[in-house]
Design a protein around this motif. Structure first.
Motif, PDB file in Angstrom:
ATOM      1  N   UNK A 141      27.262 -37.070 -32.597  1.00 56.97           N
ATOM      2  CA  UNK A 141      28.169 -35.652 -32.950  1.00 56.97           C
ATOM      3  C   UNK A 141      29.230 -35.867 -32.232  1.00 56.97           C
ATOM      4  N   UNK A 142      29.654 -37.179 -32.450  1.00 58.47           N
ATOM      5  CA  UNK A 142      31.110 -37.391 -32.413  1.00 58.47           C
ATOM      6  C   UNK A 142      31.640 -38.390 -33.590  1.00 58.47           C
ATOM      7  N   UNK A 143      29.829 -38.863 -33.211  1.00 62.87           N
ATOM      8  CA  UNK A 143      30.289 -40.201 -35.147  1.00 62.87           C
ATOM      9  C   UNK A 143      30.607 -39.510 -35.899  1.00 62.87           C
ATOM     10  N   UNK A 144      29.812 -37.991 -35.902  1.00 65.04           N
ATOM     11  CA  UNK A 144      29.441 -37.346 -37.112  1.00 65.04           C
ATOM     12  C   UNK A 144      30.733 -36.976 -37.567  1.00 65.04           C
ATOM     13  N   UNK A 204      30.833 -32.561 -32.608  1.00 68.10           N
ATOM     14  CA  UNK A 204      31.496 -33.094 -31.797  1.00 68.10           C
ATOM     15  C   UNK A 204      32.795 -33.681 -31.625  1.00 68.10           C
ATOM     16  N   UNK A 205      34.475 -33.155 -30.693  1.00 70.13           N
ATOM     17  CA  UNK A 205      35.542 -33.946 -31.587  1.00 70.13           C
ATOM     18  C   UNK A 205      35.187 -35.562 -29.876  1.00 70.13           C
ATOM     19  N   UNK A 206      36.116 -35.650 -30.100  1.00 68.59           N
ATOM     20  CA  UNK A 206      36.639 -37.231 -29.011  1.00 68.59           C
ATOM     21  C   UNK A 206      36.791 -36.296 -27.945  1.00 68.59           C
ATOM     22  N   UNK A 265      25.123 -51.752  -9.666  1.00 71.43           N
ATOM     23  CA  UNK A 265      24.552 -49.837  -9.197  1.00 71.43           C
ATOM     24  C   UNK A 265      25.763 -48.701  -9.928  1.00 71.43           C
ATOM     25  N   UNK A 266      24.650 -47.858  -9.246  1.00 69.83           N
ATOM     26  CA  UNK A 266      25.941 -46.565  -9.860  1.00 69.83           C
ATOM     27  C   UNK A 266      27.620 -46.652  -9.614  1.00 69.83           C
ATOM     28  N   UNK A 267      27.437 -46.167 -10.999  1.00 67.44           N
ATOM     29  CA  UNK A 267      29.224 -46.572 -11.621  1.00 67.44           C
ATOM     30  C   UNK A 267      29.436 -44.942 -11.870  1.00 67.44           C
ATOM     31  N   UNK A 268      30.703 -44.576 -11.755  1.00 67.74           N
ATOM     32  CA  UNK A 268      31.425 -43.486 -12.301  1.00 67.74           C
ATOM     33  C   UNK A 268      32.743 -43.666 -12.844  1.00 67.74           C
ATOM     34  N   UNK A 269      32.925 -43.464 -14.378  1.00 65.18           N
ATOM     35  CA  UNK A 269      34.348 -43.872 -14.765  1.00 65.18           C
ATOM     36  C   UNK A 269      34.714 -42.104 -15.336  1.00 65.18           C
ATOM     37  N   UNK A 270      35.936 -41.858 -15.965  1.00 63.66           N
ATOM     38  CA  UNK A 270      36.410 -40.701 -16.746  1.00 63.66           C
ATOM     39  C   UNK A 270      36.558 -41.301 -17.848  1.00 63.66           C
ATOM     40  N   UNK A 271      35.818 -41.317 -19.081  1.00 67.49           N
ATOM     41  CA  UNK A 271      36.267 -42.104 -20.199  1.00 67.49           C
ATOM     42  C   UNK A 271      37.685 -40.968 -21.202  1.00 67.49           C
ATOM     43  N   UNK A 272      38.285 -41.984 -21.883  1.00 65.59           N
ATOM     44  CA  UNK A 272      39.303 -41.843 -23.228  1.00 65.59           C
ATOM     45  C   UNK A 272      39.293 -41.797 -23.877  1.00 65.59           C
ATOM     46  N   UNK A 273      39.332 -41.386 -25.275  1.00 66.75           N
ATOM     47  CA  UNK A 273      39.244 -42.159 -26.752  1.00 66.75           C
ATOM     48  C   UNK A 273      40.603 -42.038 -27.260  1.00 66.75           C
ATOM     49  N   UNK A 274      41.517 -42.799 -27.741  1.00 69.99           N
ATOM     50  CA  UNK A 274      42.775 -42.642 -28.479  1.00 69.99           C
ATOM     51  C   UNK A 274      42.402 -43.220 -29.700  1.00 69.99           C
ATOM     52  N   UNK A 275      43.232 -42.364 -30.914  1.00 69.03           N
ATOM     53  CA  UNK A 275      43.544 -42.782 -32.768  1.00 69.03           C
ATOM     54  C   UNK A 275      44.244 -43.977 -32.389  1.00 69.03           C
ATOM     55  N   UNK A 276      43.767 -44.936 -32.819  1.00 67.45           N
ATOM     56  CA  UNK A 276      45.098 -45.915 -33.048  1.00 67.45           C
ATOM     57  C   UNK A 276      46.328 -45.658 -34.325  1.00 67.45           C
ATOM     58  N   UNK A 277      46.944 -46.533 -33.625  1.00 69.62           N
ATOM     59  CA  UNK A 277      48.759 -45.959 -34.188  1.00 69.62           C
ATOM     60  C   UNK A 277      48.767 -47.036 -35.422  1.00 69.62           C
ATOM     61  N   UNK A 278      48.342 -47.615 -35.789  1.00 66.27           N
ATOM     62  CA  UNK A 278      48.217 -47.984 -37.318  1.00 66.27           C
ATOM     63  C   UNK A 278      46.849 -47.994 -37.884  1.00 66.27           C
ATOM     64  N   UNK A 279      45.674 -47.589 -37.406  1.00 68.92           N
ATOM     65  CA  UNK A 279      44.613 -47.171 -37.818  1.00 68.92           C
ATOM     66  C   UNK A 279      44.150 -46.267 -37.648  1.00 68.92           C
TER      67      UNK A 279
END
Length: 256
Positions: free
Chosen positions: A177-180, A216-218, A231-245
């Motif tokens: 959905x994010x790719x779309x 869906x938005x990023x 084993x089990x690993x937990x993260x919080x993901x962030x997605x940013x647009x590149x400043x050049x492209x």
């Protein structure tokens, strides 16, 4: 929808650029600086009235081709052209990506390497154009034998992704959905279409989800992994647009 403030700013910008341009031919004294409106109109191949109305901030809604000719006549830089089209609430018809665009922009690659957590960059086709050591260790199988791994191929076609992600189906649905969300801006890129066509042919799950037209938005958020070594690993993901492209993405995962 263009606002009154956008029209006012657009008019002021066009007028300022026109008045900063030196007229062609021999230099001579003028009562007004720069080009006259009729001279700019002639250079842009549009009516003098259109130039006047744009500068006056009227609600005339100049077309994208008209604005493109005006941008050329005003000799706008890329940044100035982007600014003008944003104020006009129009899409620049000449804003097409340069192909091929496989290498990571320098700022994106530098950010990925500088981050201490798993981080990677995505090009418009969602090929992983750069990744740091932490990301290579986390995404088991993604980089095995791949010169240019693709995140969607990994998610839908690689068995390691299903083992790594305990909530695989929900993650796959969100990822697609994010790719779309990005797909509509990248239709001119044959590599983007090739990714979609391969997955529609090779993955029944992708084909089914693709037909749902979900977008869906990023937004990022909590991400869990069942890593074979860690084993089990937990993260919080962030997605940013590149400043050049703007069509490249920086993704990083901060430990939760």
């Amino acid at each position: 929808m263009q606002t009154d403030e956008q029209r006012r700013l657009l008019g002021a910008f066009v007028r300022a650029r026109r008045e900063s341009m030196a007229p062609a031919g021999a230099s001579r004294r003028r009562r007004t600086p720069g080009l006259r409106r009729e001279e700019l109109a002639d250079l842009a191949g549009i009516g003098t009235t259109w130039v006047a109305w744009i500068e006056q901030g009227r609600d005339v809604r100049a077309s994208a081709p008209t604005l493109a000719r005006l941008a050329v006549a005003l000799r706008l830089s890329r940044a100035e052209r982007d600014y003008m089209f944003a104020l006009a609430d129009r899409r620049d018809p000449d804003l097409t990506p340069a192909f091929p665009a496989e290498a990571a922009p320098p700022a994106l690659a530098a950010a990925v390497e500088a981050l201490p957590w798993p981080a990677y960059g995505l090009d418009p086709a969602w090929h992983v154009c750069c990744a740091n050591a932490a990301a290579r260790a986390l995404f088991v199988g993604l980089f095995d034998g791949e010169t240019q791994p693709n995140l969607l191929h990994y998610m839908f076609l690689h068995p390691a992704a299903r083992a790594l992600l305990p909530d695989w189906h929900a993650r796959a649905e969100r990822l697609l959905s994010e790719f779309r969300h990005d797909y509509g801006r990248s239709l001119a890129d044959p590599r983007v279409r090739a990714v979609v066509e391969r997955l529609r042919a090779d993955s029944t799950e992708f084909a089914s989800l693709w037909e749902r037209q979900a977008i869906l938005a990023h937004e990022g958020g909590a991400r869990g992994f069942d890593h074979p070594a860690g084993g089990p690993l937990n993260f919080f993901q962030f997605t940013l647009a590149d400043v050049e492209r703007g069509d490249f993405r920086l993704v990083f995962l901060r430990p939760a």
